[in-house]
Motif scaffolding. Structure first.
Motif, mmCIF file in Angstrom:
data_model
loop_
_atom_site.group_PDB
_atom_site.id
_atom_site.type_symbol
_atom_site.label_atom_id
_atom_site.label_comp_id
_atom_site.label_asym_id
_atom_site.label_seq_id
_atom_site.Cartn_x
_atom_site.Cartn_y
_atom_site.Cartn_z
ATOM 1 N N GLU A 1 8.971 10.463 10.841
ATOM 2 C CA GLU A 1 10.198 10.886 10.347
ATOM 3 C C GLU A 1 9.934 12.171 9.443
ATOM 4 O O GLU A 1 10.606 13.166 9.530
ATOM 5 C CB GLU A 1 10.842 9.861 9.243
ATOM 6 C CG GLU A 1 11.407 8.542 9.970
ATOM 7 C CD GLU A 1 11.614 7.369 9.054
ATOM 8 O OE1 GLU A 1 11.265 7.473 7.940
ATOM 9 O OE2 GLU A 1 12.233 6.335 9.602
ATOM 10 N N MET A 2 9.009 12.000 8.782
ATOM 11 C CA MET A 2 8.502 13.307 7.872
ATOM 12 C C MET A 2 8.022 14.357 8.804
ATOM 13 O O MET A 2 8.408 15.751 8.622
ATOM 14 C CB MET A 2 7.259 13.012 7.101
ATOM 15 C CG MET A 2 7.630 11.871 5.943
ATOM 16 S SD MET A 2 8.968 12.558 4.677
ATOM 17 C CE MET A 2 10.430 11.609 5.430
ATOM 18 N N MET B 1 0.956 -1.168 0.035
ATOM 19 C CA MET B 1 0.030 0.058 0.046
ATOM 20 C C MET B 1 0.865 1.131 -0.196
ATOM 21 O O MET B 1 2.017 1.086 0.485
ATOM 22 C CB MET B 1 -0.929 0.142 1.235
ATOM 23 C CG MET B 1 -1.770 -0.953 1.042
ATOM 24 S SD MET B 1 -3.054 -0.853 2.784
ATOM 25 C CE MET B 1 -4.434 0.300 1.952
ATOM 26 N N THR B 2 0.546 2.379 -0.438
ATOM 27 C CA THR B 2 1.188 3.739 -0.610
ATOM 28 C C THR B 2 0.684 4.450 0.482
ATOM 29 O O THR B 2 -0.297 4.093 1.161
ATOM 30 C CB THR B 2 1.004 4.390 -1.759
ATOM 31 O OG1 THR B 2 -0.590 4.741 -2.035
ATOM 32 C CG2 THR B 2 1.339 3.728 -3.128
ATOM 33 N N GLY B 3 1.591 5.369 0.894
ATOM 34 C CA GLY B 3 1.212 6.315 1.909
ATOM 35 C C GLY B 3 -0.403 7.067 1.716
ATOM 36 O O GLY B 3 -0.937 7.197 2.598
ATOM 37 N N LYS B 4 -0.306 7.235 0.230
ATOM 38 C CA LYS B 4 -1.557 7.995 0.165
ATOM 39 C C LYS B 4 -2.863 6.847 0.495
ATOM 40 O O LYS B 4 -3.748 7.501 1.072
ATOM 41 C CB LYS B 4 -1.720 8.471 -1.285
ATOM 42 C CG LYS B 4 -1.158 9.593 -1.577
ATOM 43 C CD LYS B 4 -1.846 10.675 -2.472
ATOM 44 C CE LYS B 4 -1.192 11.468 -2.971
ATOM 45 N NZ LYS B 4 -1.556 12.849 -2.304
ATOM 46 N N ALA C 1 -1.483 16.160 5.917
ATOM 47 C CA ALA C 1 -2.002 14.747 6.256
ATOM 48 C C ALA C 1 -2.103 14.450 7.835
ATOM 49 O O ALA C 1 -2.969 13.948 8.125
ATOM 50 C CB ALA C 1 -1.128 13.769 5.612
ATOM 51 N N MET C 2 -1.164 14.929 8.679
ATOM 52 C CA MET C 2 -1.125 14.628 9.996
ATOM 53 C C MET C 2 -2.435 15.479 10.438
ATOM 54 O O MET C 2 -2.982 14.819 11.585
ATOM 55 C CB MET C 2 -0.028 14.653 10.734
ATOM 56 C CG MET C 2 1.050 13.564 10.384
ATOM 57 S SD MET C 2 2.896 14.023 10.954
ATOM 58 C CE MET C 2 3.672 13.458 9.844
ATOM 59 N N ASP C 3 -2.359 16.598 10.440
ATOM 60 C CA ASP C 3 -3.375 17.301 10.634
ATOM 61 C C ASP C 3 -4.743 16.906 10.548
ATOM 62 O O ASP C 3 -5.562 16.841 11.354
ATOM 63 C CB ASP C 3 -3.440 19.079 10.395
ATOM 64 C CG ASP C 3 -4.232 19.736 10.986
ATOM 65 O OD1 ASP C 3 -4.394 19.914 12.051
ATOM 66 O OD2 ASP C 3 -5.128 20.637 10.096
ATOM 67 N N GLY D 1 -1.921 9.134 3.906
ATOM 68 C CA GLY D 1 -0.766 9.989 4.052
ATOM 69 C C GLY D 1 -0.618 10.872 2.891
ATOM 70 O O GLY D 1 -1.638 11.094 2.262
ATOM 71 N N ALA D 2 0.511 11.437 2.773
ATOM 72 C CA ALA D 2 0.708 12.465 1.756
ATOM 73 C C ALA D 2 1.513 12.042 0.639
ATOM 74 O O ALA D 2 1.845 13.131 -0.262
ATOM 75 C CB ALA D 2 1.581 13.808 2.473
#
Length: 77
Positions: free
Chosen positions: A35-36, A4-7, A47-49, A11-12
């Protein structure tokens, strides 16, 4: 092993994560996010927000998590 991808994981980015279980892939994504965060990457911070907003409603967060787990389980190896 599934990918799976981050998206796909909320994620971003298009970074790919490879794992045998959803728990493993979620942990990899979380580690990457941290890390990001340390690098202050603006797309990842956004994305975290978004995720923090979702977490304010436990039922919505649970539903989101289950949908991602289902998506993972439906992937072919």
């Amino acid at each position: 092993m599934k990918t799976m991808t981050g998206k796909q994981l909320g994620g971003a980015c298009k970074k790919e994560f490879h794992a045998n279980s959803f728990e493993e892939i979620a942990e990899m994504s979380k580690k990457h996010g941290m890390e990001m965060f340390q690098l202050k990457d603006k797309d990842h911070l956004k994305a975290m927000d978004d995720m923090q907003q979702l977490m304010k409603t436990p039922e919505a967060m649970k539903e989101w998590f289950e949908n991602k787990r289902r998506e993972f389980n439906e992937l072919s190896d």
